[in-house]
Design a protein around this motif. Structure first.
Motif, PDB file in Angstrom:
ATOM      1  N   MET A 112       0.833  -1.199   0.000  1.00  0.00           N
ATOM      2  CA  MET A 112       0.000   0.000   0.000  1.00  0.00           C
ATOM      3  C   MET A 112       0.869   1.252   0.000  1.00  0.00           C
ATOM      4  SD  MET A 112      -3.066  -1.281   0.030  1.00  0.00           S
ATOM      5  CE  MET A 112      -4.064   0.182   0.407  1.00  0.00           C
ATOM      6  N   MET A 113       0.392   2.296  -0.662  1.00  0.00           N
ATOM      7  CA  MET A 113       1.041   3.595  -0.559  1.00  0.00           C
ATOM      8  C   MET A 113       0.563   4.303   0.698  1.00  0.00           C
ATOM      9  SD  MET A 113       1.262   5.037  -4.472  1.00  0.00           S
ATOM     10  CE  MET A 113       2.606   6.170  -4.125  1.00  0.00           C
ATOM     11  N   ASN A 114       1.365   5.237   1.170  1.00  0.00           N
ATOM     12  CA  ASN A 114       1.036   5.995   2.371  1.00  0.00           C
ATOM     13  C   ASN A 114      -0.014   7.050   2.036  1.00  0.00           C
ATOM     14  OD1 ASN A 114       1.535   8.525   4.197  1.00  0.00           O
ATOM     15  ND2 ASN A 114       2.366   6.787   5.341  1.00  0.00           N
ATOM     16  N   GLU A 115      -1.160   6.987   2.705  1.00  0.00           N
ATOM     17  CA  GLU A 115      -2.260   7.894   2.381  1.00  0.00           C
ATOM     18  C   GLU A 115      -1.983   9.334   2.820  1.00  0.00           C
ATOM     19  OE1 GLU A 115      -5.161   7.655   0.682  1.00  0.00           O
ATOM     20  OE2 GLU A 115      -4.448   5.718  -0.031  1.00  0.00           O
ATOM     21  N   THR A 116      -1.249   9.524   3.896  1.00  0.00           N
ATOM     22  CA  THR A 116      -0.936  10.890   4.341  1.00  0.00           C
ATOM     23  C   THR A 116      -0.081  11.600   3.301  1.00  0.00           C
ATOM     24  OG1 THR A 116      -1.057  10.235   6.660  1.00  0.00           O
ATOM     25  CG2 THR A 116       0.124  12.279   6.155  1.00  0.00           C
ATOM     26  N   LEU A 117       0.980  10.937   2.851  1.00  0.00           N
ATOM     27  CA  LEU A 117       1.803  11.529   1.796  1.00  0.00           C
ATOM     28  C   LEU A 117       1.003  11.713   0.516  1.00  0.00           C
ATOM     29  CD1 LEU A 117       5.233   9.680   2.261  1.00  0.00           C
ATOM     30  CD2 LEU A 117       4.751  12.106   2.646  1.00  0.00           C
ATOM     31  N   THR A 149       7.261  10.955  -5.058  1.00  0.00           N
ATOM     32  CA  THR A 149       8.417  10.093  -5.325  1.00  0.00           C
ATOM     33  C   THR A 149       8.852   9.360  -4.072  1.00  0.00           C
ATOM     34  OG1 THR A 149       9.132  11.684  -7.028  1.00  0.00           O
ATOM     35  CG2 THR A 149      10.751  10.061  -6.288  1.00  0.00           C
ATOM     36  N   ILE A 150       8.904  10.087  -2.939  1.00  0.00           N
ATOM     37  CA  ILE A 150       9.257   9.441  -1.665  1.00  0.00           C
ATOM     38  C   ILE A 150       8.253   8.350  -1.330  1.00  0.00           C
ATOM     39  CG2 ILE A 150       9.479   9.816   0.823  1.00  0.00           C
ATOM     40  CD1 ILE A 150      10.498  12.646   0.164  1.00  0.00           C
ATOM     41  N   ASN A 151       6.983   8.656  -1.506  1.00  0.00           N
ATOM     42  CA  ASN A 151       5.914   7.705  -1.195  1.00  0.00           C
ATOM     43  C   ASN A 151       6.045   6.437  -2.042  1.00  0.00           C
ATOM     44  OD1 ASN A 151       3.582   6.548  -0.210  1.00  0.00           O
ATOM     45  ND2 ASN A 151       2.211   8.160  -0.926  1.00  0.00           N
ATOM     46  N   ALA A 152       6.245   6.616  -3.343  1.00  0.00           N
ATOM     47  CA  ALA A 152       6.312   5.459  -4.237  1.00  0.00           C
ATOM     48  C   ALA A 152       7.516   4.581  -3.909  1.00  0.00           C
ATOM     49  CB  ALA A 152       6.364   5.926  -5.691  1.00  0.00           C
ATOM     50  N   LEU A 153       8.685   5.197  -3.730  1.00  0.00           N
ATOM     51  CA  LEU A 153       9.892   4.408  -3.463  1.00  0.00           C
ATOM     52  C   LEU A 153       9.825   3.731  -2.096  1.00  0.00           C
ATOM     53  CD1 LEU A 153      12.611   6.839  -4.876  1.00  0.00           C
ATOM     54  CD2 LEU A 153      11.749   4.743  -5.932  1.00  0.00           C
ATOM     55  N   TRP A 154       9.425   4.499  -1.080  1.00  0.00           N
ATOM     56  CA  TRP A 154       9.369   3.954   0.276  1.00  0.00           C
ATOM     57  C   TRP A 154       8.328   2.842   0.381  1.00  0.00           C
ATOM     58  CZ3 TRP A 154      12.347   4.378   4.491  1.00  0.00           C
ATOM     59  CH2 TRP A 154      11.835   3.907   5.709  1.00  0.00           C
ATOM     60  N   SER A 155       7.168   3.060  -0.225  1.00  0.00           N
ATOM     61  CA  SER A 155       6.105   2.052  -0.152  1.00  0.00           C
ATOM     62  C   SER A 155       6.492   0.796  -0.918  1.00  0.00           C
ATOM     63  CB  SER A 155       4.799   2.632  -0.711  1.00  0.00           C
ATOM     64  OG  SER A 155       4.383   3.758   0.036  1.00  0.00           O
ATOM     65  N   TRP A 156       7.141   0.945  -2.046  1.00  0.00           N
ATOM     66  CA  TRP A 156       7.537  -0.209  -2.841  1.00  0.00           C
ATOM     67  C   TRP A 156       8.531  -1.089  -2.061  1.00  0.00           C
ATOM     68  CZ3 TRP A 156       7.767   0.480  -8.794  1.00  0.00           C
ATOM     69  CH2 TRP A 156       7.779  -0.766  -9.410  1.00  0.00           C
TER      70      TRP A 156
END
Length: 557
Positions: free
Chosen positions: A430-435, A495-502
């Motif tokens: 899941m991606m981070n909803e806050t970000l 970009t942070i969200n996508a990389l961190w979540s992945w």
């Protein structure tokens, strides 16, 4: 051909695939380095498209920020005017041909279409991989053109300007667009065959997801229009390098013919960019509103209507090119007609939202934001579709405002909605909803702050495509530049969200949204061959109930 994976596959590094009596071996999951190879798995190719397109989006976005920084003042005090022209030309080229089209069609289309119709892969897997690998060389050619001054004639490359400015760079630009066009043709052929002939037999045509209807219409449109652009660009390349005079006025050539060839593709190209996004909207909204899509058949058929009518509107870009009165009248009418099937979709989405149990996820926020942006862009498009008004605002910032509300507020918002919606299926996380919400707020504010004042700039007469302007336009340009900075910053949390979540996001499960289309019946991320046994469709893809109970859409047989 029947293709099945045995249910009782023993654990190990490879899965055994039985195809018509022969045995093939595939790894259980692709390694990270497989995504940098000539891989024929449609899901790998879809991810390759999305990631590559996003990298070019960053490059095109940096060019946009540099241009807006230059336009913060009336004088050319940051960028040399020739470099500004090169940035302006290649910003538009990269955003259209290397970001929106590849991500919307190549990225989401490749990843989702076989899954949505119950196929193992695309009809022509190797052709599919070839289509992708034409794109990186095209992007490198565009970047290499800056060593020769960069193409400076605008993304339309109108002669005679394109014949006299930076000829080597212009030639590289033409070769790049021909490569992208070839990729589009190969991919479109693949989509048409896959959707028409590879959907599971149990799926009726009124059970085909609306995203697939949109991709089908887009592919037909691309097959009909793209060769015309390729022909025009090849003739322009001959004029540049081989002494021909197809478009040289001083040698008997006709520059207006080039405009017809260019816009016969490039206005349908607007629909190539927005039709897949319409398909994404039709998937995101009912899932997150927990309500059946309103007017399924109307939305599906409207995609086909846009495909047909979209081939007969290109001359509205040429109202100031000496077109006769009867032609202006015909194309004014056809331009206004194409707004009807588009309006059908808008009303269908709004009606789906009405009374639904809306979950304001990041995907839903971007979908609702797209509705607002596209209506704004559509209204300004209707005004410019009428010849008298278009003559007044032609080549002003009013056109820039319209174009960006449709393509940034429309296409880019839709791409973001699709990424947030299908990221769990693509990665299993899941991606981070806050970000995601921070990303939406910054993007929404930045978009309106950048492009809304441009309507007024255009009405006041500020010409587009120039680095220097009259000081009376300074204040509004300063506001636009601040908005562009906010848009640039908005990419950071995404970009942070996508990389961190992945890498380490929360495990998503197979169907975190409780959606009903076939792709959610597979594992997350999907297995290499998608299913152990091909699914059997039990009911439609949008039959959501208000009580929140979800029935499975398919059962393995």
């Amino acid at each position: 051909m029947t293709l099945e994976i045995p249910r009782n596959q023993p654990p190990g590094k490879e899965a055994t695939i039985v195809v018509a009596g022969t045995t093939h071996h595939h790894p259980e999951a692709w390694k990270w380095y497989d995504y940098f190879t000539f891989n024929v798995d449609h899901k790998v190719i879809g991810i390759q498209y999305l990631v590559t397109a996003f990298l070019f989006y960053l490059i095109g976005g940096l060019m946009a920020v540099a241009m807006r920084a230059e336009l913060a003042t009336p004088d050319a005090d940051l960028l040399d005017p020739n470099l500004y022209n090169a940035f302006m030309t290649n910003h538009g080229t990269i955003m259209i041909f290397l970001w929106i089209v590849p991500s919307a069609i190549g990225g989401f289309g490749n990843f989702l279409v076989p899954l949505m119709v119950g196929a193992r892969d695309m009809a022509f897997p190797k052709l599919n991989a070839i289509a992708f690998w034409l794109n990186p060389p095209a992007g490198l050619l565009i970047l290499a053109s800056f060593f020769f001054g960069g193409s400076q004639s605008g993304w339309t490359a109108y002669p005679p300007l394109s014949l006299v400015t930076a000829p080597i760079a212009q030639s590289l630009w033409i070769l790049a667009i021909v490569l992208v066009g070839t990729s589009s043709i190969l991919g479109s052929l693949n989509f048409v065959v896959t959707i028409l002939f590879m959907k599971v037999p149990s799926m009726k045509w009124d059970q085909v997801p609306l995203f697939c209807w949109a991709i089908l219409a887009t592919s037909v449109l691309a097959l009909l229009s793209t060769p015309v652009l390729a022909a025009g660009l090849v003739l322009l390349l001959f004029d540049l390098n081989f002494g021909t005079s197809f478009f040289k006025p001083d040698a008997g050539g006709n520059v207006v013919i080039y405009q017809h060839l260019f816009w016969f593709y490039s206005h349908p190209a607007v629909y190539l960019m927005i039709l897949p996004i319409f398909g994404i909207m039709s998937e995101v909204i009912p899932v997150h509103a927990r309500k059946p899509i309103f007017g399924y058949k109307a939305i599906a058929y409207s995609s086909l209507a846009i495909c047909v009518v979209g081939l007969f509107v290109w001359v509205h870009h040429m109202f100031t090119s000496g077109t006769p009165g009867w032609m202006r009248m015909f194309f004014t009418i056809s331009t206004l007609i194409v707004a009807v099937p588009t309006g059908v979709k808008i009303f269908g989405w709004v009606a789906t939202l009405w009374g639904g149990k809306i979950r304001f996820t990041s995907a839903m926020l971007f979908a609702i934001g797209l509705l607002m942006m596209f209506v704004m862009g559509g209204l300004s498009g209707v005004t410019m579709g009428t010849a008298p008004f278009d003559v007044h605002v032609h080549d002003t910032y009013y056109v820039v405002a319209h174009f960006h509300y449709v393509l940034f507020g429309g296409s880019v918002f839709g791409i973001y909605a699709g990424i947030y919606h299908w990221f769990p299926k693509i990665t299993g996380r899941m991606m981070n909803e806050t970000l995601g919400r921070i990303h939406f707020i910054l993007t929404f504010i930045g978009t309106n702050l950048t492009f809304l004042p441009m309507h007024e700039l255009g009405l006041q007469g500020m010409p587009r495509r120039v680095a220097m302007y009259d000081p009376q336009f300074t204040h509004l340009n300063e506001i636009c530049t601040i908005g562009a900075y906010i848009l640039g910053i908005s990419v950071i949390p995404f970009t942070i969200n996508a990389l961190w979540s992945w890498i380490g996001g929360k495990q998503a499960g197979d169907n975190p949204w409780n959606a009903l289309t076939l792709e959610w019946t597979t594992s997350s991320p999907p297995a290499i061959e998608n299913w152990e046994v091909l699914p059997v469709v039990s009911h439609g893809p949008y039959e959501y109930g208000h009580d929140g109970e979800v029935q499975p859409v398919a059962a393995n047989s």
